[in-house]
Design a protein around this motif. Sequence first.
Motif, mmCIF file in Angstrom:
data_model
loop_
_atom_site.group_PDB
_atom_site.id
_atom_site.type_symbol
_atom_site.label_atom_id
_atom_site.label_comp_id
_atom_site.label_asym_id
_atom_site.label_seq_id
_atom_site.Cartn_x
_atom_site.Cartn_y
_atom_site.Cartn_z
ATOM 1 N N ASN A 31 0.807 -1.206 0.000
ATOM 2 C CA ASN A 31 0.000 0.000 0.000
ATOM 3 C C ASN A 31 0.846 1.266 0.000
ATOM 4 N N ALA A 32 2.042 1.185 0.591
ATOM 5 C CA ALA A 32 2.902 2.365 0.657
ATOM 6 C C ALA A 32 3.421 2.787 -0.711
ATOM 7 N N SER A 33 3.553 1.834 -1.635
ATOM 8 C CA SER A 33 4.179 2.152 -2.925
ATOM 9 C C SER A 33 3.285 1.919 -4.131
ATOM 10 N N ILE A 34 2.115 1.317 -3.936
ATOM 11 C CA ILE A 34 1.318 0.876 -5.073
ATOM 12 C C ILE A 34 0.782 2.040 -5.903
ATOM 13 N N PHE A 35 0.618 3.212 -5.281
ATOM 14 C CA PHE A 35 0.062 4.340 -6.012
ATOM 15 C C PHE A 35 1.109 5.136 -6.783
ATOM 16 N N ASN A 36 2.399 4.855 -6.547
ATOM 17 C CA ASN A 36 3.439 5.582 -7.269
ATOM 18 C C ASN A 36 3.318 5.381 -8.779
ATOM 19 N N ILE A 147 10.240 -11.382 5.085
ATOM 20 C CA ILE A 147 9.597 -12.012 3.924
ATOM 21 C C ILE A 147 8.397 -11.184 3.480
ATOM 22 N N GLY A 148 7.589 -10.747 4.441
ATOM 23 C CA GLY A 148 6.438 -9.914 4.099
ATOM 24 C C GLY A 148 6.853 -8.599 3.476
ATOM 25 N N LEU A 149 7.915 -7.996 3.993
ATOM 26 C CA LEU A 149 8.402 -6.734 3.427
ATOM 27 C C LEU A 149 8.858 -6.923 1.985
ATOM 28 N N ALA A 150 9.580 -8.010 1.743
ATOM 29 C CA ALA A 150 10.098 -8.259 0.393
ATOM 30 C C ALA A 150 8.976 -8.550 -0.597
ATOM 31 N N LEU A 151 8.032 -9.381 -0.192
ATOM 32 C CA LEU A 151 6.930 -9.713 -1.097
ATOM 33 C C LEU A 151 6.061 -8.494 -1.385
ATOM 34 N N GLY A 152 5.819 -7.665 -0.377
ATOM 35 C CA GLY A 152 5.036 -6.455 -0.591
ATOM 36 C C GLY A 152 5.702 -5.510 -1.566
ATOM 37 N N SER A 153 7.018 -5.346 -1.430
ATOM 38 C CA SER A 153 7.763 -4.488 -2.348
ATOM 39 C C SER A 153 7.737 -5.039 -3.767
ATOM 40 N N ALA A 154 7.801 -6.359 -3.881
ATOM 41 C CA ALA A 154 7.835 -6.972 -5.206
ATOM 42 C C ALA A 154 6.492 -6.896 -5.905
ATOM 43 N N MET A 155 5.432 -7.114 -5.147
ATOM 44 C CA MET A 155 4.120 -7.215 -5.757
ATOM 45 C C MET A 155 3.489 -5.854 -6.064
ATOM 46 N N GLY A 156 3.918 -4.809 -5.366
ATOM 47 C CA GLY A 156 3.320 -3.499 -5.547
ATOM 48 C C GLY A 156 3.252 -3.018 -6.990
ATOM 49 N N PRO A 157 4.390 -2.874 -7.671
ATOM 50 C CA PRO A 157 4.352 -2.386 -9.051
ATOM 51 C C PRO A 157 3.601 -3.315 -10.004
ATOM 52 N N MET A 276 18.241 2.683 -3.209
ATOM 53 C CA MET A 276 18.195 1.785 -4.365
ATOM 54 C C MET A 276 16.785 1.566 -4.910
ATOM 55 N N PRO A 277 15.795 1.204 -4.081
ATOM 56 C CA PRO A 277 14.459 0.994 -4.647
ATOM 57 C C PRO A 277 13.823 2.262 -5.181
ATOM 58 N N PHE A 278 14.295 3.429 -4.732
ATOM 59 C CA PHE A 278 13.743 4.675 -5.249
ATOM 60 C C PHE A 278 14.332 5.033 -6.607
ATOM 61 N N ILE A 279 15.632 4.899 -6.744
ATOM 62 C CA ILE A 279 16.290 5.346 -7.975
ATOM 63 C C ILE A 279 16.171 4.331 -9.107
ATOM 64 N N THR A 280 16.020 3.044 -8.769
ATOM 65 C CA THR A 280 15.988 2.022 -9.814
ATOM 66 C C THR A 280 14.854 2.229 -10.819
ATOM 67 N N ALA A 399 14.361 11.182 3.715
ATOM 68 C CA ALA A 399 15.500 12.068 3.473
ATOM 69 C C ALA A 399 16.316 11.593 2.275
ATOM 70 N N ALA A 400 16.540 10.279 2.204
ATOM 71 C CA ALA A 400 17.318 9.740 1.088
ATOM 72 C C ALA A 400 16.634 9.980 -0.242
ATOM 73 N N THR A 401 15.318 9.704 -0.301
ATOM 74 C CA THR A 401 14.605 9.920 -1.566
ATOM 75 C C THR A 401 14.542 11.397 -1.915
ATOM 76 N N GLY A 402 14.399 12.249 -0.881
ATOM 77 C CA GLY A 402 14.365 13.682 -1.153
ATOM 78 C C GLY A 402 15.672 14.186 -1.741
ATOM 79 N N LEU A 403 16.791 13.756 -1.152
ATOM 80 C CA LEU A 403 18.104 14.193 -1.650
ATOM 81 C C LEU A 403 18.377 13.639 -3.048
ATOM 82 N N ILE A 404 18.058 12.360 -3.243
ATOM 83 C CA ILE A 404 18.272 11.767 -4.565
ATOM 84 C C ILE A 404 17.369 12.420 -5.595
ATOM 85 N N GLY A 405 16.130 12.716 -5.187
ATOM 86 C CA GLY A 405 15.215 13.389 -6.095
ATOM 87 C C GLY A 405 15.739 14.745 -6.537
#
Length: 474
Positions: A31-36, A147-157, A276-280, A399-405
């Motif tokens: 849910n945190a990333s699915i709307f991106n 495991i839940g964190l990884a699967l959630g990140s993978a399935m979102g996009p 990494m997951p932000f810039i990729t 902060a990391a995503t803001g600076l990279i952005g």
Amino acid sequence: MKQQINRPAVSPNAEKLLKVLVFTLVFSVMNASIFNVVLPVIGKEFKLNPSDLSWISTGYMIVYAIGSVTYGKLADRYRLKDLLAFGLVLFALGSLVGVAAVEYWMIILARVLQAAGASVIPATGMIIPVRYFPPEERGRALGTSAIGLALGSAMGPIVSGFVTGFASWRFLFLLSVLPLITLPFYRKYLDDEKGEPRPIDFIGGALLAGTVSLLLLAITRGSLNFLAGGLVLGGLLTWRLLRAPEPFVNPSLFRNRSYTAGIGVAFLANGMSFGMPFITPQFLTRLNSLTPLQIGLVLFPAALVTAFLGRKGGRLADTRGNPALVLTASVLLLSCFLLLSVFVGSAPYWIMLVLVFGNVGQSFMGIAMSNTVSRTLKREETGVGMGLFSMLNFISGAAATGLIGKLLDSGSTSVRLNPLLIMGEGALYSNIFLTLGIGTVLVALLYFGGFGKTGRTAGKGMTPRPAVKGAPRG
């Protein structure tokens, strides 16, 4: 008198709770990333400019960060099963508002409600392994949560791409109703333990919320005014914590030097990993011209491998100690960053392979840091201590995503820090990855300087001795 519950070394419901927790974490992270992926679609429908559209993410981040520490604080007073029931119901309520949204403000309201409910999940994800598993098995429990964190990140996009390909983006909100099916299991497997009833410092909580909100806005908006406001409120918060008879966060927590050192290193480590997951997706779109669904397919194998290896990383922390897991994570992350610094813009299948190193390293680093910090806390400090840990990690990621952005907004660069870079058009991305690699080395050095020697005893079922007298040894 505080209620005491005598448990065996491992609670009989611990393993069942972990399985339910993994399922819940999948939907929280998704849910945190699915709307991106669908932000451009929403912007076109409501005729929004990018700055207005960004509030879908910014509003969620602010409430989520504040909620993670608030639920952690409340978990020291109320039953965890009651907090979960409240949070998951609120999560679902926000989802229903989003499905019915016909105005942009309704979308923002839906995301705020979702974040206010979903933020109970990361707090729970930290508290259950600490409360229900002894220190010598806590790494495995945290690895299972990963495991839940990884699967959630993978399935979102991927889920976002499929749903929007066949139906309205509003149906993405419905996915957040599914965690409600876990409520009966949480009610059954969680015990009734709660801390001693004490008054809650609402003023301190409001000052903390305001400080975090303004600092996150300063990061995401690049505003000095927000930064100044955040620093002012931060000063008032400090004064309040020192003067209030029952402060929202007990200042003694920060006098635990092992805890403060741990969250400091974890803050930096999370920033390096989160880059990494932000810039990729950014460079896969710009340099490889991939669609959101194609990007999801590139990210998916790395997330699956991470889910498979999560428990193994936890066992490594339990048997060899957290420093061994930090070393493994650092080598994997450094390898990923250096390889991406060379091959960014190359064929997607090469990127897919390299990302396996980075995702596994990111997961291992998170497990090691969570395990390290949890061992520095007394049992009665677990809720708020791990809640603060979650909040700071979230701020670090923002902060990391803001600076990279901001760096990506600057466009292309003629400076190539890595002479081995294959595609010249990827120089800016290559420089960022090289910098992240250097930061990873710095994080490893700081960790081993503070926890390397004492942490090696953890592999034998012992915990590091905290630097503060009276702090727990597990």
